[in-house]
Design an enzyme around this catalytic site. Structure first.
Site, PDB file in Angstrom:
ATOM      1  N   LYS A 100     -35.301 131.508 -37.345  1.00  0.00           N
ATOM      2  CA  LYS A 100     -34.470 130.873 -38.384  1.00  0.00           C
ATOM      3  C   LYS A 100     -35.035 129.489 -38.711  1.00  0.00           C
ATOM      4  O   LYS A 100     -35.491 128.774 -37.813  1.00  0.00           O
ATOM      5  CB  LYS A 100     -33.024 130.768 -37.886  1.00  0.00           C
ATOM      6  CG  LYS A 100     -32.021 130.340 -38.955  1.00  0.00           C
ATOM      7  CD  LYS A 100     -30.592 130.328 -38.401  1.00  0.00           C
ATOM      8  CE  LYS A 100     -29.578 129.868 -39.424  1.00  0.00           C
ATOM      9  NZ  LYS A 100     -28.202 129.818 -38.885  1.00  0.00           N
ATOM     10  N   SER A 128     -24.724 132.015 -41.704  1.00  0.00           N
ATOM     11  CA  SER A 128     -25.876 131.390 -42.320  1.00  0.00           C
ATOM     12  C   SER A 128     -27.215 132.025 -41.910  1.00  0.00           C
ATOM     13  O   SER A 128     -28.218 131.826 -42.595  1.00  0.00           O
ATOM     14  CB  SER A 128     -25.915 129.920 -41.960  1.00  0.00           C
ATOM     15  OG  SER A 128     -26.111 129.742 -40.574  1.00  0.00           O
ATOM     16  N   SER A 148     -22.367 132.257 -37.489  1.00  0.00           N
ATOM     17  CA  SER A 148     -23.570 132.446 -38.301  1.00  0.00           C
ATOM     18  C   SER A 148     -24.587 133.455 -37.764  1.00  0.00           C
ATOM     19  O   SER A 148     -25.542 133.788 -38.464  1.00  0.00           O
ATOM     20  CB  SER A 148     -24.274 131.111 -38.517  1.00  0.00           C
ATOM     21  OG  SER A 148     -23.593 130.376 -39.497  1.00  0.00           O
TER      22      SER A 148
END
Lengths: 102, 485, 474
Positions: free
Chosen positions: B74, B149, B173
């Site tokens: 990420k 997210s 997330s």
């Protein structure tokens, strides 16, 4: 009518967050921020809890670090990512004030 | 020939016997990513470095199951010399000069970073649509969101580009996008994994975690990530353990709690029904399942709004255009540097949250809102802890709906919080939680179930999850595996 | 002008003597190349987190002990949020809610001998900011100082004059430098004081409007600043004027305070607990271990020195010089003449150290050689005149003092018979002087002594020679 913050209220929080806003944005945030602030207002309806606080779910206390020097950056690395620099220094437009904090 | 769709132990055997090389896996991963590039899972690819690293591994001994396997990271986890943007304009050219501790850990296993995945800007959002680089798309239906997210990481796993991805979870997330895309995502206990090098959103809630297509691989990656890090005071020293150790074991006698709030009318009936099916199955297999009341669950979103936005307003103050990152071109004075750099650099969601966060901490508000939130948070954690005195695990739906359309309106600032209503409490209490795919809705979009454990009970979570995974035996490849050769 | 009652409170920041910074392991140093003492944590790179230096906690415990503070055993840190280029995170990690020390005091002795306790409200640990230099339209940032550990010490508003302010600061400096907490160099910025001054007519009145004086470059300026500020405020009130709470700075050239800015309606620092640093828990053992390392403090030294017969003036001077005082402390348990020792240290040895810019620990003067030296001086084997000739050698070579004297031909005749023979000879050769002496002219004995010293080339032990001469003249 839709609930709104005043323009001054929006400008105040924008200043705290150091974000400049256009007139259009101010209008938008008058509505949006009000919605969020109404939301967090619900905290005042919660009842029955005690005074103890939980800062974070720390599972351990702080382990102190030994006072021994480690690796450092060289000045070229320090200024490497800085948008403005001169010599070994990071540069900003002149600051005319006394500093706060320490 | 395709290898990445094989069993991980099979891939490991092939690597060990030199029938394949890491470079084959890396090339395959980049082919997959290229094929799926419309899904917009990545912000930055690490092609050159990944190939170089793969080649350098050819003479090394294949000493662990993760060896030579590509992994997606990420883009809020810093990677030395590899652009790390947090999906924000303010960092869109930022090249970190150090590695996050988790990056060092996966490198120590000789895993190969394939690229940096798309996400909500600074992890603020629930659909990855706040990304400066545009939203990733759901492999099950590219008109739908992947959630957020960690939307990019979820997307690349669901699309079977690679086996492994790292996500981060502040208020769901990892678990929420995992639910929307039909993959397994774990948010470990707060402190399990070092946060050093994870760009902070809300420090007391953030936690890195593994995202994979199945439970076993998830536990395997977690094995590699955990441990006390002297660079992160909130990380925890624990005895080493193998998180896969209960996988494949029976669940007879397991005691499971279902919070009533999780099964209330805030959740779509389709999802409730699916969870109820699971409950029946568990009971049939010898587990006891009880519905329980957990106080303050319904307040979790409010607490989250206050704590997360408050902390975020402080954590994001460092993005000021002075030491790194985007900076306003022609500032007249220092205030210009701050005001205009941040106005240009941050997107709407981020601005909204840090303005509200600043307000919540300002003057007397800190007492009215923030301290109150910390007080209720303490009671909420105690409530959870009480449940775990009697029960092994807690289950419930991960999300209230399945993935919605990318074109759904974004004008209600509360929407992104409400999407996470069922996943937020776990962060508030610092507990481990995992999403397990349990089926599909009528539109063939994945439905996820959350398995929540007491602190440090990740192995128990994997135990139950792997059991169900095997029982359900769902086809979780959105492309149906028809591309197998 | 009528009299007003001043109320003064002082906030002092001192930089701690540690090897590394408070929240990172980069070096805590001064005077190095700009931006050469930093790492990603000091620069607030995205993703970085603080760690906490053990030595900072130790020094905090020691400082709290020295300042008679209560020690908090469970504490956390707080974030003080404000945008300023000198604080890289745009928040400072400090202790707002749980300062490590609280409710302490420092005792000062006023000129008239009166003692007064200056009460400490609290003392807390925090990080220093980076240094900025203004160059035309630019400000240049050097992050070497960013994250240097600080202790901030806040008094209650219980100081009532410029003189007391000065005495408090002097005492604080003495205690903290003696406690090895900080080197307290005001000129290098390792000790910085801000002083709050207000005045009021009567004790029963509420406190007057406050002015804060910053940027004070020396302790004497602190005194002067307070006095000037009291004067300024008195004049305003006398003229029926009022003023707004304000920040002023001491201007070295004007020798007065000048207005910096009027205080806005309270700075909004948005304090909240620092989530990145879990509770710091001090055990009794940690506290005890830290306390054990506190060196002997000035008051105790003073008491001991005076007890050992060291003069008031020498005691004061020794304590002003930490390294000489530490050296002197090694002699405390020895049977020796401590007054002579203090004379030596403050006299010829200090002269040598100053001239050669050395510290006493850099000389060859071991305790054993020092004791030998004192003995030789005490029994007049070595005269102070001769000492001056060989002081360099004493402090630079490792030979015994006697060996050095011998090498330099300084050898006192201490043999009784030899001196007596010479004296008898002199008496025989100078009958007039002997007569003069016997007739009561005391001066004559000095002449005779002169002759003895001349005859012995100054090597006769003067005390011994005088004794024998007096005896022979009877």
């Amino acid at each position: 009518m839709e609930e709104k913050l005043t323009k001054e209220e929006v400008l105040h929080v924008a200043d705290l967050a150091r974000i400049s806003l256009t007139e259009e944005e101010i209008e938008k945030y008058r509505v949006e921020l009000k919605k969020l602030l109404n939301d967090v207002e619900k905290i005042n309806d919660v009842k029955g809890y005690d005074d103890d606080i939980l800062i974070a779910c720390w599972e351990e206390n702080t382990t102190l670090r030994k006072d021994e020097p480690g690796e450092m950056l060289n000045p070229k690395e320090v200024i490497g990512n800085a948008p403005r620099h001169s010599g070994n220094y990071i540069e900003v437009p002149v600051v005319i004030s006394d500093g706060e904090g320490a | 020939m395709k290898y990445l769709n094989k069993d991980i132990k099979e891939i490991n055997k092939l690597l060990k016997s030199k029938k394949i090389k890491p470079i084959d896996l890396v090339e395959e991963a980049f082919e997959n990513i290229e094929k799926n590039k419309d899904l917009n899972a990545y912000i930055t690819l690490n092609k050159e470095e990944a190939i170089k690293q793969a080649k350098s591994l050819e003479d090394k001994e294949v000493d662990n199951l993760l060896f030579g396997l590509p992994i997606a990271v990420k883009d809020n986890i810093v990677t030395k010399d590899l652009r790390t943007t947090c999906a924000s304009h303010i960092l869109d050219n930022f090249i970190p000069i150090y590695n996050a501790t988790v990056v060092e850990k996966i490198k120590a296993k000789n895993m190969i970073i394939i690229g940096k995945t798309n996400m909500d800007e600074f992890a603020m959002g629930s659909s990855s649509r706040t990304s400066y680089f545009g939203a990733p798309k759901n492999p099950w239906n590219p008109k739908k969101i992947s959630g957020g997210s960690s939307g990019g990481s979820a997307t690349t796993i669901a699309a079977r580009d690679v086996l492994f991805a790292l996500g981060s979870d502040t208020g769901g997330s990892i678990r929420q996008p995992a639910s929307y895309t039909g993959i397994v995502g774990m948010k470990p206990t707060y402190g399990r994994i070092s946060r050093f090098g994870l760009v902070a959103f809300a420090s007391s809630l953030d936690q890195i975690g593994p995202m994979t297509k199945n439970v076993y691989e998830n536990a395997l990656l977690l094995n590699a990530l955990v441990g006390k890090d002297e660079k992160d005071l909130t990380s925890v020293r624990r005895e080493e353990e193998d998180f896969t150790r209960f996988i494949g074991k029976d669940i007879k006698g397991m005691k499971i709690a279902v919070p009533n709030y999780f099964m209330s009318d805030i959740v779509s009936s389709e999802i409730i029904d699916k969870v109820k099916e699971i409950i029946k199955l568990l009971e049939k297999k010898g587990a006891t399942v009880d519905y329980v009341d957990v106080k303050y669950l319904e307040n979790a979103v409010t607490l989250y709004q206050i704590i997360a936005m408050g902390e975020a307003s402080s954590n994001l103050a460092r993005f000021d255009g002075i030491r790194y990152g985007h900076s306003y071109e022609n500032p007249k004075n220092i205030e210009d540097v701050y005001l205009k750099t941040r106005a240009e650099g941050f997107g709407e969601e981020v601005k909204r949250r840090i303005m509200v966060g600043s307000y919540l901490l300002s003057g007397e508000n800190a007492k009215v809102y923030y301290n109150k939130a910390l007080s209720i948070r303490d009671d909420m954690r105690k409530e959870f802890k009480n449940v775990f005195k009697k029960y092994d695990l807690m289950i419930g739906p991960t999300t209230t709906t399945t993935a919605y359309n990318l074109t759904d309106p974004m004008d209600d600032p509360r929407k992104s919080f409400m999407d996470d209503v069922l996943v937020i409490p776990v962060n508030m209490a610092g507990l481990p939680g995992l999403n397990l795919p349990i089926g599909f809705d009528k539109n063939n979009m994945p439905i996820g179930m959350q398995v929540i454990g007491d602190s440090f009970e990740e192995a128990k979570i994997y135990h139950l999850a792997s059991f169900l995974e095997k029982e359900l035996n769902l086809e979780l490849n959105p492309f149906g595996g028809e591309e197998d050769e | 002008m009528s009299n007003y009652i001043p109320t003064i409170g002082v906030e002092v920041h001192v930089e701690l003597k540690t090897k590394t910074k408070i929240f990172s392991n980069s070096i805590n140093g001064y005077g190095e190349m700009a931006n050469s003492l930093t790492n990603v944590i000091d620069l607030a790179y995205p993703g970085t987190l603080p760690t906490l230096n053990e030595e900072v906690i130790n020094l905090g415990i020691k400082a709290a002990t020295i300042l008679n503070c209560k020690i908090r055993k469970v504490m956390h840190f707080d974030r003080k949020n404000y945008f300023y280029p000198d604080i890289s995170k745009n928040y400072q990690i400090t202790q707002n809610a749980t300062p490590i020390g609280y409710d302490g005091y420092v005792e000062i002795t006023k000129e008239n001998g009166e003692k007064k306790k200056i009460y400490i409200e609290e003392m807390h640990i925090e990080e220093d900011t980076c240094k900025s230099a203004h160059r035309g339209t630019k400000t240049l940032l050097d992050f070497n100082r960013a994250g240097v550990p600080l202790i901030e010490i806040v008094t209650k508003p219980c100081i009532s004059s410029g003189e007391e302010t000065k005495l408090y600061l002097e005492k604080l400096r003495e205690l903290l430098s003696y406690g090895d907490i900080s080197d307290c160099k005001i000129e290098e910025g390792s000790m910085r004081a801000d002083v709050n001054v207000s005045i009021r007519k009567n004790e029963s009145d509420p406190l007057g409007t406050k002015a804060e004086i910053k940027n004070i470059g020396s302790i004497s300026n602190a005194k002067l600043g307070v006095e000037k500020e009291i004067e300024r405020q008195t004049k305003l009130y006398e003229n029926g004027e009022t003023f707004l709470p304000q920040t002023r700075r001491f201007d070295d050239k004007l020798n007065d305070t000048v207005l910096m800015r009027v205080k806005e309606t309270g700075n909004d620092y948005r304090y909240f607990p620092e989530p990145d640093i879990p509770f710091v828990v001090l055990t009794d053992e940690m506290i005890e271990n830290a306390r054990k390392t506190i060196p002997m403090l000035p008051d105790e030294r003073r008491k001991k020195y005076l007890e050992l017969g060291v003069s008031e003036i020498n005691t004061k001077k020794l304590i002003q010089n930490r390294s000489l005082s530490d050296y002197f402390n090694t002699l405390l348990e020895e049977k020796t003449n401590h007054q002579v020792a203090s004379n030596l240290l403050l006299g010829d040895i200090s002269a040598y150290l100053n001239k050669n810019e050395k510290d006493i620990t850099e000389t060859t003067l071991t305790k054993e050689r020092m004791l030998e030296l004192i003995e030789l001086l005490e029994n007049n084997t070595l005269t102070s005149k001769n000492l001056k000739e060989i002081i360099n050698e004493i402090l630079e070579s490792t030979e015994t003092i006697k060996e050095i004297m011998k090498k330099n031909g300084i050898e006192n005749i201490t043999d009784d018979t030899e001196i007596r023979n010479i004296i008898q000879k002199i008496i025989k050769e100078n009958p007039e002087s002997v007569n003069d002496y016997k007739n009561g002219h005391d001066r004559a004995i000095k002449f005779l002594m002169g002759q003895v010293m001349k005859e012995t080339k100054g090597k006769a032990n003067p005390k011994m020679a005088m004794d024998i001469l007096t005896e022979e003249l009877k």
